[in-house]
Design a protein around this motif. Sequence first.
Motif, short mmCIF file in Angstrom:
data_model
loop_
_atom_site.label_atom_id
_atom_site.label_comp_id
_atom_site.label_asym_id
_atom_site.label_seq_id
_atom_site.Cartn_x
_atom_site.Cartn_y
_atom_site.Cartn_z
N GLU A 59 0.90 -1.33 0.17
CA GLU A 59 0.26 0.05 -0.09
C GLU A 59 0.98 1.25 0.07
O GLU A 59 0.24 2.39 -0.24
CB GLU A 59 -0.96 -0.03 1.28
N GLN A 60 2.24 1.24 0.28
CA GLN A 60 2.98 2.36 0.24
C GLN A 60 4.04 2.37 -1.09
O GLN A 60 4.80 3.01 -1.17
CB GLN A 60 4.09 2.11 1.56
N VAL A 61 3.38 1.59 -2.07
CA VAL A 61 4.04 1.65 -3.46
C VAL A 61 2.97 2.04 -4.53
O VAL A 61 1.89 1.23 -4.55
CB VAL A 61 4.70 0.27 -3.87
N ARG A 62 3.09 2.88 -5.12
CA ARG A 62 2.11 3.45 -6.19
C ARG A 62 2.70 3.76 -7.67
O ARG A 62 3.96 4.02 -7.72
CB ARG A 62 1.53 4.56 -5.68
N LEU A 63 2.04 3.51 -8.65
CA LEU A 63 2.39 3.61 -10.13
C LEU A 63 1.50 4.92 -10.42
O LEU A 63 0.45 4.83 -10.40
CB LEU A 63 2.06 2.47 -10.66
N SER A 241 9.53 9.00 -1.96
CA SER A 241 10.26 9.06 -2.99
C SER A 241 9.62 8.76 -4.35
O SER A 241 8.88 7.96 -4.34
CB SER A 241 11.78 8.29 -3.00
N LEU A 242 9.99 9.41 -5.50
CA LEU A 242 9.33 9.02 -6.53
C LEU A 242 10.34 9.28 -7.58
O LEU A 242 11.34 10.04 -7.99
CB LEU A 242 8.16 10.22 -7.01
N VAL A 243 10.53 7.93 -8.45
CA VAL A 243 11.46 7.93 -9.66
C VAL A 243 10.48 7.71 -10.83
O VAL A 243 9.86 7.08 -10.84
CB VAL A 243 12.55 6.46 -9.36
N ASN A 257 4.74 8.77 -20.02
CA ASN A 257 5.60 8.36 -19.09
C ASN A 257 4.93 7.49 -17.83
O ASN A 257 3.90 7.43 -17.77
CB ASN A 257 6.18 9.76 -18.36
N LEU A 258 5.95 6.97 -17.14
CA LEU A 258 5.68 6.30 -15.82
C LEU A 258 6.57 6.95 -14.78
O LEU A 258 7.67 7.38 -14.84
CB LEU A 258 5.99 4.67 -15.85
N ALA A 259 5.97 6.71 -13.43
CA ALA A 259 6.56 7.08 -12.22
C ALA A 259 6.22 5.91 -11.06
O ALA A 259 4.97 5.62 -11.06
CB ALA A 259 6.20 8.36 -11.80
N VAL A 260 7.03 5.58 -10.24
CA VAL A 260 7.10 4.79 -9.27
C VAL A 260 7.44 5.63 -7.75
O VAL A 260 8.38 6.27 -7.81
CB VAL A 260 7.91 3.61 -9.28
N GLU A 261 6.15 5.70 -6.95
CA GLU A 261 6.25 6.20 -5.90
C GLU A 261 6.53 5.33 -4.69
O GLU A 261 5.71 4.32 -4.58
CB GLU A 261 5.26 7.30 -5.64
N PHE A 262 7.34 5.32 -3.64
CA PHE A 262 7.22 4.60 -2.45
C PHE A 262 7.80 5.45 -1.07
O PHE A 262 8.18 6.45 -1.19
CB PHE A 262 8.34 3.25 -2.76
N VAL A 263 7.22 4.74 -0.14
CA VAL A 263 7.24 5.50 1.14
C VAL A 263 8.17 4.75 1.90
O VAL A 263 8.27 3.35 1.97
CB VAL A 263 6.01 5.62 1.80
#
Length: 325
Positions: A59-63, A241-243, A257-263
């Motif tokens: 739940e702490q990883v989002r696309l 963080s977001l990459v 584009n794509l982005a991955v966010e994680f806490v």
Amino acid sequence: TGAMMEHMSWFDEGTKRQRRRRLLIIIVLAWLLSSLYARFKPLPPGISVASTAQAVPAEQVRLFADITGVSEGGTRFSNQEILDAVIAIVKGARRFVVLDFFLFNQFRGTVQTSGRDVTQELLAALLLQRRATPPVQIVLITDPINTVYGGDRSAELEQLRQAGVAVVTTKLPALRDPNPMYAGPWRLAVRWFGNQAGGRLMPHPFQAGRRVSLRSWLNLLNFKANHRKVIMADRGDDVVSLVTSWNPHTGSSAHTNLAVEFVNGPWRELIASEQAVAAFSGHPFTVNTAGLGQASPAAATSTPSVQVVTEGKIAQAIEAALSSV
């Protein structure tokens, strides 16, 4: 006497040919040695890294995705999520925001209109955060392409500096060169002249109707860049963080584009990799991370893991993943 003079003239001509030959050999050797050094020189410390993988609850990883296309009916559509996610990270910060983006400009080339003005929107969010939360530390690392390698002024970067944002322009000569046969002579004969805004000799490579110096084009031909796109900030007691593959660049705002966010997760390693870039660029920084982003409790095997992989370690990770298929 005439024969002697003729012999001496031939001797002098032969000496000149030898000198020219030796000079040519020296130039070629200098070119080759400089090219080899540019290609294989040691990297600054902390640039090519692979952290250990850390568990992050699902739940702490989002696309997030920006998708532009044409529907079956022929209607063009553009669904954009990444800029909103980036701005949300900025707004949630109370201690620090660290950004590293390749493109941060409104250059549009020959295109006059192109979707959202993402450059201005992120610029406004950063300036607002500086005013609303003065203690927040904001560090923006970016590429010299935004000033055409010193040949143009960046209104966006100047506004950020005036607002107290630490703007770090990556010093590319510290890195290896992907175009070594050109970079060799460039390092020897061109680099030392520097560059400055206001040149009029050449057309601007990214904006119609403007002009830059020849030195901007000579830098551009190196084909070298800090191509990172990442943002990190505190959010409560956590670090988010977001990459991404996305740039705050108005001219490419309609790109997919794509982005991955994680806490939490490997955020310390991510910040350390950005500190390494700032350090070799002559602007080292530290951020107040005390008490933030504590490690998540051990999770089940189905929990995603996040690993920070940069530069040459990316190729190694891809090769390892392919070999395991």
